[in-house]
Motif scaffolding. Structure first.
Motif, short mmCIF file in Angstrom:
data_model
loop_
_atom_site.label_atom_id
_atom_site.label_comp_id
_atom_site.label_asym_id
_atom_site.label_seq_id
_atom_site.Cartn_x
_atom_site.Cartn_y
_atom_site.Cartn_z
N ALA A 120 -17.29 29.51 -86.67
CA ALA A 120 -18.65 30.02 -86.86
C ALA A 120 -18.96 30.04 -88.35
CB ALA A 120 -18.77 31.43 -86.28
N TYR A 121 -20.16 29.57 -88.68
CA TYR A 121 -20.66 29.60 -90.05
C TYR A 121 -21.98 30.35 -90.01
CZ TYR A 121 -22.33 27.84 -94.59
OH TYR A 121 -22.81 27.74 -95.88
N GLY A 122 -21.90 31.69 -90.15
CA GLY A 122 -23.08 32.51 -89.95
C GLY A 122 -23.55 32.41 -88.51
N PHE A 123 -24.79 31.97 -88.30
CA PHE A 123 -25.34 31.82 -86.96
C PHE A 123 -25.14 30.41 -86.41
CE2 PHE A 123 -27.37 35.58 -88.56
CZ PHE A 123 -27.52 36.40 -87.45
N ALA A 124 -24.49 29.54 -87.16
CA ALA A 124 -24.16 28.19 -86.69
C ALA A 124 -22.70 28.14 -86.29
CB ALA A 124 -24.44 27.18 -87.80
N SER A 125 -22.37 27.19 -85.40
CA SER A 125 -20.99 27.11 -84.93
C SER A 125 -20.69 25.71 -84.40
CB SER A 125 -20.73 28.14 -83.83
OG SER A 125 -21.55 27.87 -82.69
N ALA A 126 -19.40 25.47 -84.19
CA ALA A 126 -18.92 24.23 -83.58
C ALA A 126 -17.61 24.53 -82.88
CB ALA A 126 -18.74 23.13 -84.62
N SER A 127 -17.27 23.75 -81.86
CA SER A 127 -16.01 23.96 -81.13
C SER A 127 -15.45 22.62 -80.67
CB SER A 127 -16.23 24.89 -79.92
OG SER A 127 -17.16 24.31 -79.02
N LYS A 128 -14.14 22.63 -80.37
CA LYS A 128 -13.47 21.40 -79.94
C LYS A 128 -12.28 21.76 -79.07
CE LYS A 128 -11.34 17.20 -81.84
NZ LYS A 128 -10.97 16.48 -83.09
N ARG A 129 -12.10 21.00 -77.99
CA ARG A 129 -10.93 21.15 -77.12
C ARG A 129 -9.80 20.27 -77.66
NH1 ARG A 129 -14.67 22.52 -72.97
NH2 ARG A 129 -13.79 24.13 -71.58
N ILE A 130 -8.60 20.86 -77.73
CA ILE A 130 -7.44 20.11 -78.21
C ILE A 130 -6.28 20.30 -77.25
CG2 ILE A 130 -8.16 20.32 -80.62
CD1 ILE A 130 -5.97 22.43 -80.97
N SER A 131 -5.39 19.31 -77.23
CA SER A 131 -4.15 19.39 -76.46
C SER A 131 -2.99 19.35 -77.44
CB SER A 131 -4.06 18.23 -75.47
OG SER A 131 -2.85 18.30 -74.73
N VAL A 132 -2.18 20.41 -77.44
CA VAL A 132 -1.06 20.56 -78.36
C VAL A 132 0.23 20.24 -77.61
CG1 VAL A 132 0.24 22.19 -79.76
CG2 VAL A 132 -2.25 22.28 -79.75
N GLN A 133 0.95 19.23 -78.08
CA GLN A 133 2.20 18.84 -77.42
C GLN A 133 3.39 18.85 -78.38
OE1 GLN A 133 2.30 18.65 -74.23
NE2 GLN A 133 0.06 18.82 -74.00
#
Length: 310
Positions: A120-133
């Motif tokens: 989150a950057y103030g009222f803006a945001s981004a997300s991502k799905r990752i697979s950790v192996q």
């Protein structure tokens, strides 16, 4: 009968000796402190021993290095970030927060599995799905965001930060003002927002000194704007003569020429900030009512006196 007993006892003695010798040999081959190992079939009535289960091996953990950048400029974001890592269960249940950080470039140590990285950057945001192996991962999220820094002024004179506030709206097709995003933001504050156009309302004081403007937020940039008010602050007084001492406990009402109430106050000399224009002042004291018409000129702060004439 005596011959049977003499035949049995030697055999029993031999069995006991053989068993004791086997046990001694077994104990000598085991390391010091080790659990006894079973030998031969279990003897009824004698407890048996088993090996301890092998310890459970811990899962290998993976380090995820995260960072964020502005969408337009691709410049890294170096402040104002809040990171959260959620466990991705792949269903509609609320995901659990596994880790969080306010570091611009955090490193998260995670067990193998699936996760959602959110920034989150103030009222803006981004997300991502990752697979950790296995191994180390580097993840970079792109945020479409910029910021506003707002000020207020009357003519060439800046308005003190504690006397002006801002409300920010996101325009909507069927709403003339828009959807409220932030209320009562302070002057000179860096307000981080998703890129786009916003409707900004500036309020000077607590009456009708209001200015409006549409401002554009660009990704990776801080938009600075000064909203200029045409207003002034007047001090209300009820006096027996011009320049005389004000009567305490007077109730004042400020109205438009059409009769709409703008502001009400009680006291000897309350102050009110008003937009430029014409007004009617009503003063009530000890059951008597006094009125006066007055005009507000932008940038001209002054006293408005009402004479308590008989």
């Amino acid at each position: 009968m005596m011959m049977f007993l003499n035949f049995r006892y030697p055999i029993l003695s031999l069995l006991i000796c053989v068993t004791a010798s086997a046990a001694a040999a077994q104990s000598m081959t085991q390391p010091l402190g080790a659990a006894p190992q079973p030998f031969g079939p279990p003897i009824p009535g004698v407890p048996s021993f088993s090996q301890n289960p092998p310890p459970t091996l811990s899962l290998k953990q993976v380090v995820v290095n995260a960072g964020a950048a502005f969408s337009e400029t691709n410049e890294p974001i170096r402040s104002g970030l809040l990171w959260r890592v959620f466990e991705d269960k792949g269903d509609t249940t609320q995901p659990n927060i596994i880790a969080r950080s306010s570091n611009p470039t955090p490193s998260f140590t995670l067990a193998p599995g699936n996760y959602i990285v959110h920034v989150a950057y103030g009222f803006a945001s981004a997300s991502k799905r990752i697979s950790v192996q296995s191994g180390n991962l580097n993840e970079r999220l792109v945020v479409s965001a910029g910021a506003l820094r707002l000020k207020g002024a009357v003519g060439e004179s800046p308005i003190a930060a504690n006397r002006v506030s801002f409300s920010i709206y996101l325009p909507e097709a069927q709403n003339s003002e828009g959807r409220l995003v932030i209320a009562n933001a302070k002057a000179n504050e860096v307000i981080r927002l998703p890129e786009g156009t916003y409707h900004v309302v500036s309020t000077y004081g607590d009456a009708n000194a209001i200015m409006r403007s549409d401002l554009k937020v660009e990704s990776g940039k801080v938009t600075e704007a000064t909203l200029n008010h045409r207003a002034a602050t007047v001090t209300l007084k009820l006096v027996a003569s011009e320049g005389g001492e004000a009567f305490a406990g007077t109730a004042f009402s400020v109205l438009t020429p059409g009769g709409d109430v703008i502001r009400e106050a009680i006291g000897a000399f309350p102050s009110v900030t008003l937009a430029e224009g014409e007004y009617v002042l009503i003063a009530r004291h000890e059951g008597k009512v006094y009125t006066k018409d007055f005009k507000v000129e932008s940038g001209l702060d002054r006293d408005i006196e009402v004479l308590a004439t008989p």
